[in-house]
Every structure is written in structure tokens, then in C-alpha cells.
Design an enzyme around this catalytic site. Structure first.
Site, PDB file in Angstrom:
ATOM      1  CB  CYS A  68      42.656  31.033  63.164  1.00 26.13           C
ATOM      2  SG  CYS A  68      44.035  30.028  62.615  1.00 26.13           S
TER       3      CYS A  68
ATOM      4  CD1 TRP B 156      43.648  28.582  55.814  1.00 26.48           C
ATOM      5  CD2 TRP B 156      45.504  29.576  56.565  1.00 26.48           C
ATOM      6  NE1 TRP B 156      44.474  28.810  54.742  1.00 26.48           N
ATOM      7  CE2 TRP B 156      45.617  29.417  55.162  1.00 26.48           C
ATOM      8  CE3 TRP B 156      46.556  30.179  57.246  1.00 26.48           C
ATOM      9  CZ2 TRP B 156      46.733  29.841  54.445  1.00 26.48           C
ATOM     10  CZ3 TRP B 156      47.674  30.603  56.531  1.00 26.48           C
ATOM     11  CH2 TRP B 156      47.741  30.428  55.144  1.00 26.48           C
TER      12      TRP B 156
ATOM     13  CG  ASN C   3      43.466  34.656  64.184  1.00 25.89           C
ATOM     14  OD1 ASN C   3      44.248  34.229  63.338  1.00 25.89           O
ATOM     15  ND2 ASN C   3      42.606  35.624  63.952  1.00 25.89           N
TER      16      ASN C   3
ATOM     17  CD  GLU D  77      38.880  39.493  40.986  1.00 28.13           C
ATOM     18  OE1 GLU D  77      40.052  39.561  41.375  1.00 28.13           O
ATOM     19  OE2 GLU D  77      37.988  38.928  41.640  1.00 28.13           O
TER      20      GLU D  77
ATOM     21  CE  LYS E 282      37.627  35.787  42.648  1.00 26.82           C
ATOM     22  NZ  LYS E 282      37.732  36.847  43.596  1.00 26.82           N
TER      23      LYS E 282
ATOM     24  CD  GLU F 296      39.826  33.127  44.867  1.00 31.51           C
ATOM     25  OE1 GLU F 296      40.313  33.108  45.995  1.00 31.51           O
ATOM     26  OE2 GLU F 296      39.237  34.120  44.405  1.00 31.51           O
TER      27      GLU F 296
ATOM     28  CG  HIS G 203      56.302  40.580  23.572  1.00 26.97           C
ATOM     29  ND1 HIS G 203      57.168  40.958  22.573  1.00 26.97           N
ATOM     30  CD2 HIS G 203      55.238  41.422  23.461  1.00 26.97           C
ATOM     31  CE1 HIS G 203      56.680  41.992  21.900  1.00 26.97           C
ATOM     32  NE2 HIS G 203      55.487  42.280  22.425  1.00 26.97           N
TER      33      HIS G 203
HETATM   34  C1  F6R Z   1      40.209  36.349  46.321  1.00 27.01           C
HETATM   35  C2  F6R Z   1      40.224  37.025  47.603  1.00 27.01           C
HETATM   36  C3  F6R Z   1      41.526  37.489  48.118  1.00 27.01           C
HETATM   37  C4  F6R Z   1      41.355  38.802  48.881  1.00 27.01           C
HETATM   38  C5  F6R Z   1      42.681  39.187  49.542  1.00 27.01           C
HETATM   39  C6  F6R Z   1      42.583  40.532  50.229  1.00 27.01           C
HETATM   40  O1  F6R Z   1      38.918  36.024  45.940  1.00 27.01           O
HETATM   41  O2  F6R Z   1      39.226  37.186  48.239  1.00 27.01           O
HETATM   42  O3  F6R Z   1      42.470  37.614  47.104  1.00 27.01           O
HETATM   43  O4  F6R Z   1      40.943  39.789  47.991  1.00 27.01           O
HETATM   44  O5  F6R Z   1      43.052  38.215  50.467  1.00 27.01           O
HETATM   45  O6  F6R Z   1      41.592  40.525  51.213  1.00 27.01           O
HETATM   46  P1  F6R Z   1      40.971  41.864  51.752  1.00 27.01           P
HETATM   47  O7  F6R Z   1      40.261  42.522  50.634  1.00 27.01           O
HETATM   48  O8  F6R Z   1      40.063  41.438  52.848  1.00 27.01           O
HETATM   49  O9  F6R Z   1      42.122  42.700  52.235  1.00 27.01           O
END
Ligand code: F6R
Length: 603
Positions: free
Chosen positions: A2, A74, A100, A480, A484, A487, A503
């Protein structure tokens, strides 16, 4: 999560609010709204389901005023709808509020104070604005009614309140959710993130939890919980409008992927000297090297960076490192060592899950360091020490350059600590040189966009699921890479330890399942190739991303060699581009994936 904006004392309030909300859209984009008014002006409340562009299309020329607040949402309580969009108004329409955060005791408040009120929507925010009205009906002036409401509310919040009978003031308060005051000449603004109001000012004042701020056109007054006036210096924002633009890029994510070589060079400048040594505050290094165990605490992409950090820190410092998810650690704290040292990784510095761990370990008197991209963010202010990532604003919801910046800064930290401990590997490691090699190799991979786009077309165009596999740091990068991909492209992707597939998970491999193998480590290269053969025999379509030294001619993506400790900084780049092109080819919004928002300020 938000975004809030507000302005008082300017004529073009509506435009400023809308432009501010556009800059905050990364924080939430399921609905939005503004309220504008002013002395001898009409009130205007405009709300819309969807994005800021949808809101904009509903704003007519007569929506003008000299004071206003706006919100991009959000959803937490109540589904995305125009009714649940902010600003919310009290029953008699005197009070207008944006929020927020999450009010945890809203049901109890409703029962205790609001039995006689007709509620319109399903949000926790509406309870608060009704509560303020309820206390005002009991005879309290607006400021006192707001204050009283704050004493009974439990949860996280950043609030901006307008009393339309007194449109000379915006009342502001925060607890755990970010909010800033921006100072102008004859006007003042409020915002969840400085970038929303950079076009108006670059002087900002932080607000601490529990404070209330009275914002007028010509003055800003901060009061602590006891009502004492607090004087606080303003600070100058470290970036300007050009840093937060997309330039000629179609999406922020692509720009941010391309930014990475520059970020590496900036980190070299910020954290190394002309001799190539790591330059980190001595106090941090003393605390870290005096510890018997390092705990890295983070969420999402930052958590994935933490695993790579563990690999580097352990090798360079010989101190054991544990990596934890903030949302788990907070409620299931592991047994701690005698002399722990905590590192919080957070691009935004505002993640509520991480913050609640920081609060707990600070109460225990344990030392903490935050690595964040945002100076002055909550995690930065509340930890003992901060190292900035210097990645520049990251606006795409999917994090890219913050991941590589976190790893690079952790490597610098590991080098400084390792040198302090006389670790030979560390003493032999020329961090400035190795990071400059990384920057150059990143550029080489970034130049391969056409190849990567074609690979995506060949392997991912119709698939429902995909796997990334690797061992050691290649496994960490696989985690990671799959985050990516899933998401933003919505392909169900899993990052897996290559040796663990057989496994159980190998049961999911079918004819045509794409499996990306990451191979950058001599010790494990042959084993991962063996695991790739196993899935190939079961119908998988394999794509190999390999470091030149361990590559075969048939591998689809070959990455020039870099220092073995830093391979994740380059092997992740093609996976970011794979996610980008998969999303583009499927026709989704790269920067604003569904259900997500950047800066997750609720637990
Ligand atoms: C994925 C992404 C999230 C953030 C997570 C933590 O691309 O951006 O998984 O990494 O919400 O956010 P921060 O790093 O701001 O604490």
C-alpha cells in the site's frame, strides 16, 4: 505494501497526488483513490478498482483542492473493490483516512465501540475512521480523537487523516509501517517512499513509531506519545527523478537487470580503497569477528542471497553461518549460540517479517547489521549498523539488482572480516579486481538477450512447470532462479538440489519438462551433469548454464570464468533474463505480477 501520499498548500493537489501514486504503484496495485478539498472548496472523493491509470480516467477537471490524500492498495482485509479502496470516510463524512498496515484487533474494536455504526466495506481501516468519529462525537477535538483511537488500536499502521471541517491540517501517525514528511516552500507533503514526492521536494523528515505529526502548509509539528514536541533534522534524498525513471526501457525489470554491472562498479567505489582492500566500518568487523555464529535473516530473494552469503562468509571467516526465513525465525527462534551476530538482508529495509525478528533480538541485546538499499529505512534505523547496497532504486516487483548487490556487499564484508582474522583465502582475494571482472562478465551475458529470448521460446513457451537444479551455490542460485520465474511468468518452477531429485521429486519429470542445470563448481560439475542425464532419460528437455571451465560444447549458455567464490553473481543473470522473456512472451505485466507488491510491510 500500500502506498500513501498527501499534500497540503499547493493548488495542483490532484495532479501531485496522482503522480505520487504512480510512483508508489509498485507497493500495491489492486485499487486506488484520492480525496481532495480545501478552504471554501468542494470535497472530492474518487476511488477505483485496478491501477492508477483506472483512477486517473475517473478524475474530472473539477476535482481540485489545496489539500489531499491518496492511496494505492494491496488488499489484506476485504477483497479488491471500489468499496474497499481507500480513502475511507466516517459515517457523517467528516473524517477521511488512508492506511497502510494491518489492524489486528479490528473485530474487538468494532464490538466495543461501533455497534451503532453502519459499516460500508470489509476493511480494518474503516473501523479506525469510524472510531475517530466515535471519539469526536464524545466531545474530543480531532487531534485528541485521533490520539485516543491510536491508544486502542493494535497492529501496524501508517495513517493520514483529514478532518474536512478543518482542511488546514493533515494528521499523520505511524507504527511499524513507513511514512515520511516532505518539506516544501509554503507546502508540505507526506509519502510512504521519498520517490513519490521527489518532483516536489528532496528534503524529508522521518517519523518514529508512536509519534503523531500535525502537517500544515507552513509547518510540521511532531509530537511523541506523551505529547512532547520533538525536533528532528530533515535529510536530503540520495537520488533524483532521473534515477526513478524507466528511460527508454519497456520495463523497470529489464533496466534493473542491465544496471547490474554499474552497481558492481559502484560497490567497488563505495567499499574498497585504491589498494583493493575492503573498507568497512571497523566496529562492524570487530563485532562480527568476535561472534561465534552469524545468523542471516531475510525473506524471498534476499533470503536466497543470504545462502550465497553464507557460502562466502564461512570460507573467508571460518565462522559458522545459519540462514533463516524471517517469518519462521520470529515465531520459532532456534537455539542461539553464545555470541551470535545478526545480519538482516532487505532491499526495502521495511519488510515486516524481518523487522519483528530485529525487534526481538534487539530486546535480547544482540548485535545486528542491516544490508539494505534504502537509507533511513526502518531496518536500517533500528539495527546497530547498516551497510547500504548502493543499487539505486529498485522498482520492478521482482528483485534483480538488489540480489546481486547483496551478494557483492556480503563478499566485501566477508573479505574485511577474513582479513581481520588473517584468513589466507581472504588475504589472497583481491575483491576490487574480482568484482570488476564480475561487472565485465555481467555485460557479456546481458549482451546475449537474443539467445536467451530464443531459448525461452524453445523451452518455456507452453510449459506449465519447470525446474532449476544445481549443487552448492548452484543450488542456491537455482532457488532464486525459480522464484524469479514463478513470480512473474506464473510457470510453476522449483529450484532443487540436483542430487536430491531422485529422492522423490523426479516423479514430476515428464516428456518435455524443462530442466535448467546450473554448473559453476568444479567439485560438483560432473555430479550435476549425471543428475541432468537422469532427468533427460525420463523425457526432460535440459538447458545447461555452465561456467566456461566446466562447459561442454553442447551447453546452451556458457559464462566466462570468474572467481569461484563469486559465480552466483554471474550465473543468476541469464536466469533473470529467462524469467523476463518468459513473462513477456506469455503477455503478462513484467513489473507488476499478480497478487504481489514490493516492500512487504505486513506480517
Ligand atoms: C522477489 C522479491 C521478494 C523480496 C522479499 C523481501 O523478487 O522481491 O521475494 O525479496 O519480499 O523483500 P526485502 O528484500 O525488501 O526485505
Amino acid at each position: 505494501m500500500c502506498g500513501i501520499v498527501g499534500i497540503i498548500g499547493k493548488e495542483n493537489t490532484t495532479d501531485i497526488l496522482v503522480q505520487g501514486l504512480e510512483k508508489l504503484e509498485y507497493r500495491g496495485y489492486d485499487s486506488a483513490g484520492i480525496f481532495v478539498t480545501g478552504k471554501n472548496k468542494e470535497d472530492h472523493l474518487v476511488k477505483s478498482l485496478g491501477r492508477i491509470a483506472d483512477l486517473q480516467s475517473k478524475i474530472t477537471p473539477e476535482v481540485q483542492g489545496t489539500v489531499g490524500i491518496g492511496h494505492t492498495r494491496w488488499a489484506t482485509h476485504g477483497k479488491p473493490s471500489e468499496r474497499n479502496a481507500h480513502p475511507h470516510t466516517s459515517s457523517n463524512h467528516q473524517f477521511i483516512l488512508v492506511h497502510n498496515g494491518v489492524i489486528e484487533n479490528f473485530e474487538e474494536l468494532k464490538q466495543e465501540f461501533l455497534q451503532n455504526k453502519q459499516l460500508e466495506g470489509e476493511t480494518d481501516t474503516e473501523i479506525v475512521v469510524q472510531l475517530i468519529e466515535h471519539f469526536a462525537e464524545d466531545g474530543l477535538v480531532t487531534k485528541e480523537a485521533f490520539k485516543k483511537a491510536l491508544t486502542v488500536i493494535k497492529g501496524s499502521y501508517a495513517f493520514a487523516l483529514i478532518d474536512k471541517n478543518d482542511p488546514d491540517t493533515i494528521y499523520v501517525a505511524k507504527n511499524k509501517s513507513p511514512l515520511l514528511i516532505g518539506l516544501g516552500d509554503g507546502f508540505n507533503v507526506i509519502c510512504s517512499d521519498a520517490m513519490a514526492m521527489l518532483a516536489e521536494t528532496n528534503h524529508f523528515v522521518e517519523i518514529s513509531d508512536g509519534e503523531m505529526v500535525i502537517v500544515k502548509a507552513d509547518k510540521v509539528e511532531i509530537e511523541d506519545e506523551k505529547g512532547n514536541v520533538v525536533y528532528r533534522e530533515s535529510y536530503e534524498a540520495q537520488f533524483d527523478l532521473s534515477d526513478i525513471g524507466k528511460g527508454t526501457y519497456p520495463y523497470y525489470m529489464l533496466k534493473e537487470i542491465d544496471d547490474q554491472p554499474t552497481v558492481m562498479r559502484r560497490i567497488i567505489r563505495e567499499y574498497t580503497n585504491t589498494l583493493g582492500d575492503a573498507v568497512i566500518d571497523k566496529k562492524i568487523i570487530e563485532k562480527l569477528t568476535a561472534s561465534d555464529r552469524i545468523y542471516i535473516v531475510a525473506c524471498g530473494t534476499s533470503y536466497n542471497a543470504g545462502w550465497v552469503g553464507k557460502a562466502i562468509l564461512e570460507k573467508m571467516t571460518n565462522i559458522p553461518v545459519e540462514v533463516h526465513l524471517s517469518s519462521e525465525f520470529g515465531y520459532n527462534m532456534p537455539l542461539l549460540s553464545e555470541k551470535p551476530f545478526f545480519i538482516f538482508l532487505s532491499q526495502s529495509g521495511e519488510t515486516a517479517d524481518s523487522r519483528q525478528v530485529l525487534v526481538q533480538i534487539t530486546e535480547l541485546g544482540l548485535p545486528s547489521l542491516t544490508l539494505t538499499n534504502v537509507a533511513g529505512s526502518t531496518l536500517s534505523r533500528e539495527a546497530d549498523y547498516t551497510l547500504l547496497l548502493h543499487a539505486g532504486p529498485e522498482i520492478a516487483v521482482a528483485s534483480t539488482k538488489a540480489y546481486t548487490a547483496q551478494i557483492a556487499v556480503l563478499a566485501v564484508l566477508a573479505k574485511a572480516a577474513g582479513d581481520n582474522k588473517g584468513n589466507q583465502l581472504s588475504l589472497d582475494f583481491d575483491i576490487a579486481h574480482e568484482l570488476s571482472v564480475i561487472a565485465a562478465v555481467m555485460e557479456t551475458i546481458i549482451d546475449e538477450k537474443m539467445t536467451i529470448s530464443q531459448l525461452v521460446e524453445d523451452y518455456l513457451s507452453t510449459t506449465r512447470n519447470a525446474f532449476y537444479i544445481g549443487r552448492g551455490v548452484d543450488y542456491y542460485v537455482s532457488m532464486e532462479a525459480s522464484l524469479k520465474l514463478k513470480e512473474i511468468s506464473y510457470i510453476q518452477a522449483e529450484g532443487f538440489a540436483a542430487g536430491e531429485l531422485k529422492h522423490g521429486t523426479i516423479a514430476l519429470i515428464e516428456e518435455g519438462t524443462p530442466v535448467f542445470g546450473i554448473i559453476t563448481d568444479q567439485k560438483t560439475a560432473a555430479h550435476t551433469r549425471g543428475n541432468l542425464k537422469e532427468v533427460e532419460s525420463r523425457g526432460a528437455h535440459n538447458v545447461v548454464i555452465a561456467l566456461a571451465s566446466f562447459a561442454k560444447e553442447t551447453d546452451q549458455l556458457i559464462i566466462p570464468d570468474v572467481h569461484p567464490l563469486l559465480t552466483p553473481l554471474v550465473s543468476v543473470i541469464p536466469t533473470q533474463l529467462i524469467a523476463y522473456f518468459a513473462t513477456l512472451q506469455r503477455g503478462y505485466d513484467v513489473d507488476k505480477p499478480r497478487n504481489l507488491a514490493k516492500s512487504v510491510t505486513v506480517e
